[in-house]
Design an enzyme around this catalytic site. Structure first.
Site, PDB file in Angstrom:
ATOM      1  N   HIS A  95      33.021  20.137  37.257  1.00  0.00           N
ATOM      2  CA  HIS A  95      33.853  21.338  36.836  1.00  0.00           C
ATOM      3  C   HIS A  95      34.846  20.983  35.695  1.00  0.00           C
ATOM      4  O   HIS A  95      35.055  19.864  35.473  1.00  0.00           O
ATOM      5  CB  HIS A  95      34.559  21.731  38.143  1.00  0.00           C
ATOM      6  CG  HIS A  95      35.253  22.890  37.979  1.00  0.00           C
ATOM      7  ND1 HIS A  95      36.442  23.221  36.898  1.00  0.00           N
ATOM      8  CD2 HIS A  95      35.223  24.229  38.454  1.00  0.00           C
ATOM      9  CE1 HIS A  95      36.696  24.421  37.028  1.00  0.00           C
ATOM     10  NE2 HIS A  95      35.716  25.146  37.871  1.00  0.00           N
ATOM     11  N   GLY A 173      39.743  31.410  34.459  1.00  0.00           N
ATOM     12  CA  GLY A 173      41.089  31.818  35.027  1.00  0.00           C
ATOM     13  C   GLY A 173      41.774  32.697  34.005  1.00  0.00           C
ATOM     14  O   GLY A 173      43.029  32.653  33.790  1.00  0.00           O
TER      15      GLY A 173
HETATM   16  P1  13P Z   1      38.067  32.120  37.768  1.00  0.00           P
HETATM   17  O1  13P Z   1      37.008  32.837  38.580  1.00  0.00           O
HETATM   18  O2  13P Z   1      39.464  32.173  38.586  1.00  0.00           O
HETATM   19  O3  13P Z   1      38.000  32.328  36.485  1.00  0.00           O
HETATM   20  O4  13P Z   1      37.532  30.287  37.938  1.00  0.00           O
HETATM   21  C1  13P Z   1      36.132  30.253  37.651  1.00  0.00           C
HETATM   22  C2  13P Z   1      35.869  28.850  38.182  1.00  0.00           C
HETATM   23  O5  13P Z   1      36.309  27.813  37.451  1.00  0.00           O
HETATM   24  C3  13P Z   1      35.003  28.580  39.289  1.00  0.00           C
HETATM   25  O6  13P Z   1      34.743  27.242  39.518  1.00  0.00           O
END
Ligand code: 13P
Length: 254
Positions: A95, A173
């Site tokens: 990630h 995010g």
């Molecule tokens: P968001 O859906 O909050 O943008 O995050 C995506 C994410 O990093 C999932 O691993």
């Protein structure tokens, strides 16, 4: 036909009360869903608790990280065997938040991939470019390099029963999801990149999109032929929004 996978990544969020409320609602909302695989990855301290809550459901348990070692003097780390024992099946690695805040490099992530495969767990390998890389036209090169770390160590066959999550960092995010066409172009590239080494594996590998997926934009993303579900952050903390995303995948991919 690939069965889509929608997975919730709770990141560093939650509590026992929240987990109980969220899982109870999700079980109700998602009972009987069969066109989409579903997994949730709570923080590691809640894995055992959530596993028990999920016992009589079709929702699978995931985790957000794993160490490359199985045991020993590695304070704070969690092994693949431990995750397996607790009932987790889908493990997120690579990630961008771990690449950034914990300086995890491609080689280390490829070793995590290997550890998961050796222990019969499903790696969910996150790849994706930063905003600057995107603007410099380096998206494909970045994704290829991140994939090649695994292919070089383990071969393309390692992607058998594994998951790739394309998560452009600029979309995580931010509320600024990639457009369906933008995401599809990269997903197609990812599949073709693997197909250069192994066409059969490329056809079956699940490629999720992640980055500001929500109940409003999910259905359109899923209309794209190479988008096989989603890795969901913020919206996975809300049962109703997460359920809408799962149902959109189940419906669109039929
Ligand atoms: P968001 O859906 O909050 O943008 O995050 C995506 C994410 O990093 C999932 O691993």
């Amino acid at each position: 036909m690939r069965k889509p996978l929608v997975m919730g990544n709770w990141k560093l969020n939650g509590s026992k009360t929240m987990a109980l409320d969220l899982v109870t609602s999700l079980k109700k909302e998602l009972a009987g869903i069969d066109g989409c695989d579903v997994a949730i990855a709570p923080p590691v301290v809640y894995l055992d608790y959530v596993q028990k809550l999920l016992a009589d459901s079709n929702i699978m348990l995931g985790a957000q990280n794993v160490d490359t070692h199985l045991s020993g003097a590695y304070t704070g780390d969690i092994s693949a065997e431990m995750l397996k024992e607790i009932g987790a099946t889908h493990i997120i690695i690579g990630h961008s938040e771990r690449r950034t805040y914990h300086a995890e490099c491609d080689k280390f992530i490829a070793q995590k991939f290997a550890t998961l495969k050796e222990n019969g767990l499903v790696p969910v390998l996150c790849i994706g470019e930063s905003e600057a890389e995107n603007e410099a036209g380096q998206t494909q090169a970045v994704c290829a390099k991140q994939l090649d770390a695994v292919i070089d160590l383990l071969g393309a066959k390692a992607f058998n029963n594994a998951v790739i999550a394309y998560e452009p960092i600029w979309a995580i995010g931010t509320g600024k999801s990639a457009t369906p066409a933008q995401a599809q172009a990269v997903h197609k590239f990812i599949r073709e990149h693997i197909a250069k080494v192994d066409a059969d594996i490329a056809q079956q590998v699940i490629i999720q999109y992640g980055g500001s997926v929500n109940d409003k934009n999910a259905a359109e993303l899923f209309t794209q032929p190479d988008i096989d579900g989603a890795l969901v952050g913020g919206a996975s903390l809300k049962a109703d929004a997460f359920a809408v995303i799962v149902k959109a995948a189940a419906k669109t991919k039929k």
